[in-house]
Design a protein around this motif. Structure first.
Motif, PDB file in Angstrom:
ATOM      1  N   TYR A 215     -28.949 -40.021  -5.753  1.00 13.70           N
ATOM      2  CA  TYR A 215     -29.766 -41.289  -5.102  1.00 13.70           C
ATOM      3  C   TYR A 215     -28.804 -42.455  -5.154  1.00 13.70           C
ATOM      4  CZ  TYR A 215     -34.084 -39.045  -5.324  1.00 13.70           C
ATOM      5  OH  TYR A 215     -35.336 -38.248  -5.116  1.00 13.70           O
ATOM      6  N   LYS A 216     -27.980 -42.983  -4.329  1.00  8.33           N
ATOM      7  CA  LYS A 216     -27.035 -43.722  -4.247  1.00  8.33           C
ATOM      8  C   LYS A 216     -27.506 -45.238  -4.180  1.00  8.33           C
ATOM      9  CE  LYS A 216     -23.167 -41.188  -2.079  1.00  8.33           C
ATOM     10  NZ  LYS A 216     -23.355 -40.064  -0.963  1.00  8.33           N
ATOM     11  N   ARG A 217     -28.503 -45.566  -3.728  1.00  5.95           N
ATOM     12  CA  ARG A 217     -28.798 -47.116  -3.859  1.00  5.95           C
ATOM     13  C   ARG A 217     -29.426 -47.548  -4.961  1.00  5.95           C
ATOM     14  NH1 ARG A 217     -29.466 -49.738   0.944  1.00  5.95           N
ATOM     15  NH2 ARG A 217     -28.547 -48.617   2.824  1.00  5.95           N
ATOM     16  N   ALA A 218     -29.082 -48.923  -5.233  1.00  9.49           N
ATOM     17  CA  ALA A 218     -29.546 -49.484  -6.479  1.00  9.49           C
ATOM     18  C   ALA A 218     -31.111 -49.588  -6.823  1.00  9.49           C
ATOM     19  CB  ALA A 218     -29.055 -50.711  -6.733  1.00  9.49           C
ATOM     20  N   LEU A 219     -31.633 -49.805  -5.898  1.00 10.38           N
ATOM     21  CA  LEU A 219     -33.152 -50.114  -6.025  1.00 10.38           C
ATOM     22  C   LEU A 219     -34.195 -48.943  -5.317  1.00 10.38           C
ATOM     23  CD1 LEU A 219     -33.213 -53.546  -4.754  1.00 10.38           C
ATOM     24  CD2 LEU A 219     -32.855 -52.793  -7.218  1.00 10.38           C
ATOM     25  N   ASP A 220     -35.299 -48.849  -5.655  1.00  9.53           N
ATOM     26  CA  ASP A 220     -36.295 -48.173  -5.396  1.00  9.53           C
ATOM     27  C   ASP A 220     -36.524 -48.054  -3.850  1.00  9.53           C
ATOM     28  OD1 ASP A 220     -37.056 -47.554  -8.069  1.00  9.53           O
ATOM     29  OD2 ASP A 220     -39.187 -48.024  -8.139  1.00  9.53           O
ATOM     30  N   GLY A 221     -36.955 -46.803  -3.399  1.00  8.31           N
ATOM     31  CA  GLY A 221     -37.086 -46.965  -1.860  1.00  8.31           C
ATOM     32  C   GLY A 221     -35.919 -46.757  -0.984  1.00  8.31           C
ATOM     33  N   ASP A 222     -34.816 -46.549  -1.906  1.00  8.67           N
ATOM     34  CA  ASP A 222     -33.468 -46.398  -1.246  1.00  8.67           C
ATOM     35  C   ASP A 222     -33.166 -47.834  -0.585  1.00  8.67           C
ATOM     36  OD1 ASP A 222     -32.463 -43.886  -1.861  1.00  8.67           O
ATOM     37  OD2 ASP A 222     -33.499 -43.228  -0.147  1.00  8.67           O
ATOM     38  N   LYS A 223     -33.452 -48.772  -1.396  1.00 13.14           N
ATOM     39  CA  LYS A 223     -32.908 -50.194  -1.263  1.00 13.14           C
ATOM     40  C   LYS A 223     -31.876 -50.428  -1.964  1.00 13.14           C
ATOM     41  CE  LYS A 223     -36.940 -51.512   1.473  1.00 13.14           C
ATOM     42  NZ  LYS A 223     -38.126 -50.554   0.956  1.00 13.14           N
ATOM     43  N   GLY A 224     -31.441 -51.809  -1.477  1.00 12.88           N
ATOM     44  CA  GLY A 224     -30.179 -52.519  -2.509  1.00 12.88           C
ATOM     45  C   GLY A 224     -28.894 -51.982  -2.262  1.00 12.88           C
ATOM     46  N   SER A 342     -27.121 -51.190 -16.438  1.00  7.81           N
ATOM     47  CA  SER A 342     -27.077 -52.567 -16.864  1.00  7.81           C
ATOM     48  C   SER A 342     -27.494 -53.469 -15.926  1.00  7.81           C
ATOM     49  CB  SER A 342     -25.525 -52.975 -17.541  1.00  7.81           C
ATOM     50  OG  SER A 342     -25.074 -52.154 -18.673  1.00  7.81           O
ATOM     51  N   LYS A 343     -28.582 -54.627 -16.372  1.00  6.02           N
ATOM     52  CA  LYS A 343     -28.860 -55.555 -15.227  1.00  6.02           C
ATOM     53  C   LYS A 343     -27.655 -56.024 -14.704  1.00  6.02           C
ATOM     54  CE  LYS A 343     -31.188 -59.896 -15.277  1.00  6.02           C
ATOM     55  NZ  LYS A 343     -31.361 -60.977 -16.226  1.00  6.02           N
ATOM     56  N   GLY A 344     -27.730 -56.156 -13.251  1.00  7.60           N
ATOM     57  CA  GLY A 344     -26.617 -56.657 -12.604  1.00  7.60           C
ATOM     58  C   GLY A 344     -25.911 -55.734 -11.735  1.00  7.60           C
ATOM     59  N   TYR A 345     -25.906 -54.574 -12.646  1.00 13.00           N
ATOM     60  CA  TYR A 345     -25.070 -53.181 -11.982  1.00 13.00           C
ATOM     61  C   TYR A 345     -25.594 -53.033 -10.483  1.00 13.00           C
ATOM     62  CZ  TYR A 345     -23.570 -48.744 -10.744  1.00 13.00           C
ATOM     63  OH  TYR A 345     -22.971 -47.547 -10.302  1.00 13.00           O
ATOM     64  N   PRO A 346     -24.788 -52.841  -9.225  1.00 17.43           N
ATOM     65  CA  PRO A 346     -23.423 -52.516  -9.359  1.00 17.43           C
ATOM     66  C   PRO A 346     -22.447 -54.029  -9.128  1.00 17.43           C
ATOM     67  CG  PRO A 346     -24.198 -52.048  -6.943  1.00 17.43           C
ATOM     68  CD  PRO A 346     -25.561 -52.537  -8.075  1.00 17.43           C
ATOM     69  N   SER A 347     -22.986 -55.210  -9.460  1.00 20.40           N
ATOM     70  CA  SER A 347     -22.241 -56.274  -9.465  1.00 20.40           C
ATOM     71  C   SER A 347     -21.763 -56.626 -10.844  1.00 20.40           C
ATOM     72  CB  SER A 347     -22.806 -57.356  -8.681  1.00 20.40           C
ATOM     73  OG  SER A 347     -23.535 -56.851  -7.266  1.00 20.40           O
ATOM     74  N   GLN A 348     -22.027 -57.931 -11.018  1.00 25.52           N
ATOM     75  CA  GLN A 348     -21.494 -58.280 -12.580  1.00 25.52           C
ATOM     76  C   GLN A 348     -22.653 -57.928 -13.291  1.00 25.52           C
ATOM     77  OE1 GLN A 348     -18.989 -59.849 -13.078  1.00 25.52           O
ATOM     78  NE2 GLN A 348     -18.197 -60.685 -11.037  1.00 25.52           N
ATOM     79  N   TYR A 349     -22.167 -57.598 -14.544  1.00 30.23           N
ATOM     80  CA  TYR A 349     -23.202 -57.271 -15.855  1.00 30.23           C
ATOM     81  C   TYR A 349     -22.589 -57.250 -17.172  1.00 30.23           C
ATOM     82  CZ  TYR A 349     -20.377 -53.053 -15.468  1.00 30.23           C
ATOM     83  OH  TYR A 349     -19.107 -51.915 -15.504  1.00 30.23           O
ATOM     84  N   ARG A 419     -34.409 -46.835 -11.763  1.00 27.93           N
ATOM     85  CA  ARG A 419     -35.326 -46.463 -10.574  1.00 27.93           C
ATOM     86  C   ARG A 419     -36.247 -45.831 -11.050  1.00 27.93           C
ATOM     87  NH1 ARG A 419     -32.358 -45.152  -4.857  1.00 27.93           N
ATOM     88  NH2 ARG A 419     -34.619 -44.271  -4.487  1.00 27.93           N
ATOM     89  N   SER A 420     -37.520 -46.092 -10.516  1.00 27.79           N
ATOM     90  CA  SER A 420     -38.733 -45.606 -10.823  1.00 27.79           C
ATOM     91  C   SER A 420     -39.028 -44.479  -9.874  1.00 27.79           C
ATOM     92  CB  SER A 420     -39.856 -46.708 -11.011  1.00 27.79           C
ATOM     93  OG  SER A 420     -40.254 -46.880  -9.883  1.00 27.79           O
ATOM     94  N   ASP A 421     -38.237 -44.055  -8.976  1.00 26.43           N
ATOM     95  CA  ASP A 421     -38.685 -43.139  -7.896  1.00 26.43           C
ATOM     96  C   ASP A 421     -37.787 -41.841  -7.768  1.00 26.43           C
ATOM     97  OD1 ASP A 421     -36.445 -44.431  -6.709  1.00 26.43           O
ATOM     98  OD2 ASP A 421     -37.458 -44.768  -4.688  1.00 26.43           O
ATOM     99  N   ILE A 422     -36.959 -41.845  -9.012  1.00 27.65           N
ATOM    100  CA  ILE A 422     -36.056 -40.477  -8.793  1.00 27.65           C
ATOM    101  C   ILE A 422     -36.946 -39.290  -8.702  1.00 27.65           C
ATOM    102  CG2 ILE A 422     -34.297 -39.338  -9.878  1.00 27.65           C
ATOM    103  CD1 ILE A 422     -33.442 -42.254  -8.896  1.00 27.65           C
ATOM    104  N   ALA A 423     -36.552 -38.289  -7.843  1.00 30.80           N
ATOM    105  CA  ALA A 423     -37.367 -37.089  -7.701  1.00 30.80           C
ATOM    106  C   ALA A 423     -38.885 -37.349  -7.297  1.00 30.80           C
ATOM    107  CB  ALA A 423     -37.122 -36.098  -8.846  1.00 30.80           C
ATOM    108  N   GLN A 424     -39.372 -38.424  -6.965  1.00 33.50           N
ATOM    109  CA  GLN A 424     -40.795 -38.613  -6.370  1.00 33.50           C
ATOM    110  C   GLN A 424     -40.872 -38.308  -5.099  1.00 33.50           C
ATOM    111  OE1 GLN A 424     -42.606 -42.361  -7.766  1.00 33.50           O
ATOM    112  NE2 GLN A 424     -42.772 -42.701  -5.449  1.00 33.50           N
ATOM    113  N   PHE A 425     -41.794 -37.315  -4.771  1.00 35.70           N
ATOM    114  CA  PHE A 425     -42.192 -37.191  -3.038  1.00 35.70           C
ATOM    115  C   PHE A 425     -43.319 -37.651  -2.911  1.00 35.70           C
ATOM    116  CE2 PHE A 425     -39.335 -33.821  -5.257  1.00 35.70           C
ATOM    117  CZ  PHE A 425     -38.560 -33.580  -4.167  1.00 35.70           C
ATOM    118  N   ASN A 426     -43.425 -38.388  -1.554  1.00 32.50           N
ATOM    119  CA  ASN A 426     -44.453 -39.129  -1.068  1.00 32.50           C
ATOM    120  C   ASN A 426     -45.059 -38.555   0.033  1.00 32.50           C
ATOM    121  OD1 ASN A 426     -44.758 -41.071  -3.040  1.00 32.50           O
ATOM    122  ND2 ASN A 426     -43.208 -42.165  -2.300  1.00 32.50           N
TER     123      ASN A 426
END
Ligand code: AMP
Ligand code: GLY
Length: 426
Positions: A215-224, A342-349, A419-426
């Protein structure tokens, strides 16, 4: 056997963890390692890119086998230097590592050997690349890639000529990625579903590793923003039944992995190590996006727990050009890993926060692979963007993911995100 693992992330912790289960390993060292080493390996304060110092350590500590995690030391020729000194290494030579370290090399190689990949144009001068962008041949979107290693940032997708010209400037004129931008590859944009497949290669033959999805994106739902990876699961649902013959996997092995390994051998560059193919599964079948010449991170953290075989034996036989096994034995169970960052990742943290709850989390049966951590005053503190991988096996994806998230509840550090949606299938 005395073994040295090179690297400092979650991938290397997983390698150290799995190697520690091998009866033939008498002593494990890890350079430079991270805060997760304590039960398995002695950390050695040397960067993998400092090849003379690694060589000296190997000689003085009588290291029998070196397993290289990241691509940078391979690109610097760690295999060649250690090999000259009579030290066995798992990982490709500098010449074979070009498959990751030069996109121009790989595109020309694919064209020559009919390995399915996106159509492309290669330029050494920015003016010529800019002229091409105005030509009739340029059908947007186009994908612009710096030739060399660029820490995963050298690929720019451009919707129109203006964006593409900007990308040429970033790569070739401003040299944002240094010498990596001396040449540019401009590629046709491929549509489809992305997948990656890793294979253990001995210079002539290959064995596929269990499949995985990251899962490459930072946020749930492959956002960020794009990250190094916020979680993973194995097997990849795309090849869910990867233990039985799977036509798509067979095609990838035959047309991409094996064709590459054979053609590399014919060119005199025996590829020994992990060949990681990043693919687009298009309407016309699988096509290569890129090769990596090393284990994926975080894929390794979900793949190794599913391997039944002795890892040292597998890696040694591949490095000796002597893979005798017909297949890698896999557990039926699924494996999931969630990254705590860490909060801010992948930018400043920020770094340096104490991590609590690790022991309790491990007692739940989860496997904690450290990534950006270090030991300080007998405490484990954060030391990077991706801090921990919480992995677990389960009969189903659901069981495995529930175990990860239960364990994660027990862990805390200031600014922890996941992320709270790793390996979650909807
Ligand atoms: P690479 O480092 O070459 O794998 O590229 C990084 C990411 O860019 C890939 O994971 C894809 O999401 C995207 N990408 C690269 N090449 C292409 C292409 N030819 N068509 C569409 N997307 C691409
Ligand atoms: N997970 C992608 C990589 O290791 O390059």
């Amino acid at each position: 056997m005395k073994v040295l693992v090179i690297g400092s992330g979650g991938r290397e912790h997983a390698l150290v963890w799995k190697l520690s289960k091998s009866e033939s390993v008498t002593k494990l060292f890890w350079a430079p390692g991270n805060g997760g080493a304590q039960n398995y390996a002695d950390c050695v304060e040397i960067s993998g890119e400092n090849i003379p110092a690694i060589k000296e350590f190997c000689s003085s500590s009588k290291i029998d086998f070196v397993v290289v995690g990241p691509e940078a030391p391979l690109n610097l020729g760690i295999f060649d230097e250690l090999n000259k000194a009579g030290i066995k290494v798992f990982g490709p030579s500098k010449s074979a590592a070009q498959l990751e370290c030069s996109k121009v090399f790989t595109k020309l190689f694919c064209q020559k050997h009919r390995i399915p990949t996106a159509h492309c144009w290669i330029f050494e001068e920015s003016d010529k690349a800019l002229d091409f962008l105005k030509s009739k041949e340029a059908n947007y979107p186009l994908v612009l890639k710096a030739d060399g290693l660029a820490a995963g940032k050298g690929v720019i997708i451009s919707e129109d000529e203006k964006q593409a010209a900007e990308a040429v400037k970033i790569i070739m004129v401003q040299k944002e990625f240094g010498g990596a931008g001396d040449r540019i590859v401009i590629e046709e944009f491929l549509r489809g579903e992305e997948a990656s497949v890793m294979a253990l290669c001995d210079g002539e033959k290959s064995l596929l590793l269990p499949t995985a999805r990251d899962y490459k994106r930072a946020l749930d739902g492959d956002k960020g923003l794009n990250t190094g990876g916020m979680g993973a699961m194995s097997p990849s649902p795309l090849f869910s039944d990867d233990k039985k013959s799977n036509p798509m996997l067979d095609e990838i092995k035959a047309k991409i992995i094996d064709r590459t390994v054979s053609a590399m051998a014919e060119s005199g560059f025996h590829f020994r190590g992990i060949l990681y193919a990043g693919l687009m599964i298009t309407e016309k079948g699988p096509k290569l996006l890129e090769f990596n010449v090393r284990f994926g991170d975080p894929e390794t953290q979900v793949v190794l727990p599913r391997i039944e075989d002795d890892l040292l034996e597998l890696l040694l036989s591949a490095s000796e050009g002597n893979l005798a096994k017909k297949e890698i034995r896999q557990k039926e169970e699924k494996c999931v890993a969630v990254v705590a960052a860490s909060k801010g990742y992948p930018s400043q943290y920020q770094k340096g926060f104490e991590i609590s709850g690790l022991e309790q989390a491990e007692k739940t049966g989860a496997i904690i692979f450290h990534a950006g951590t270090k030991k300080k005053d007998n405490k484990i503190v954060t030391n990077g963007g991706r801090v921990l991988n919480i992995a677990a096996l389960g009969k189903t994806y659901l069981e495995a993911r529930n175990k990860c998230y239960e364990a994660l509840k027990l862990i805390n550090f200031e600014g922890m995100i996941f992320r709270s949606d790793i390996a979650q299938f909807n």
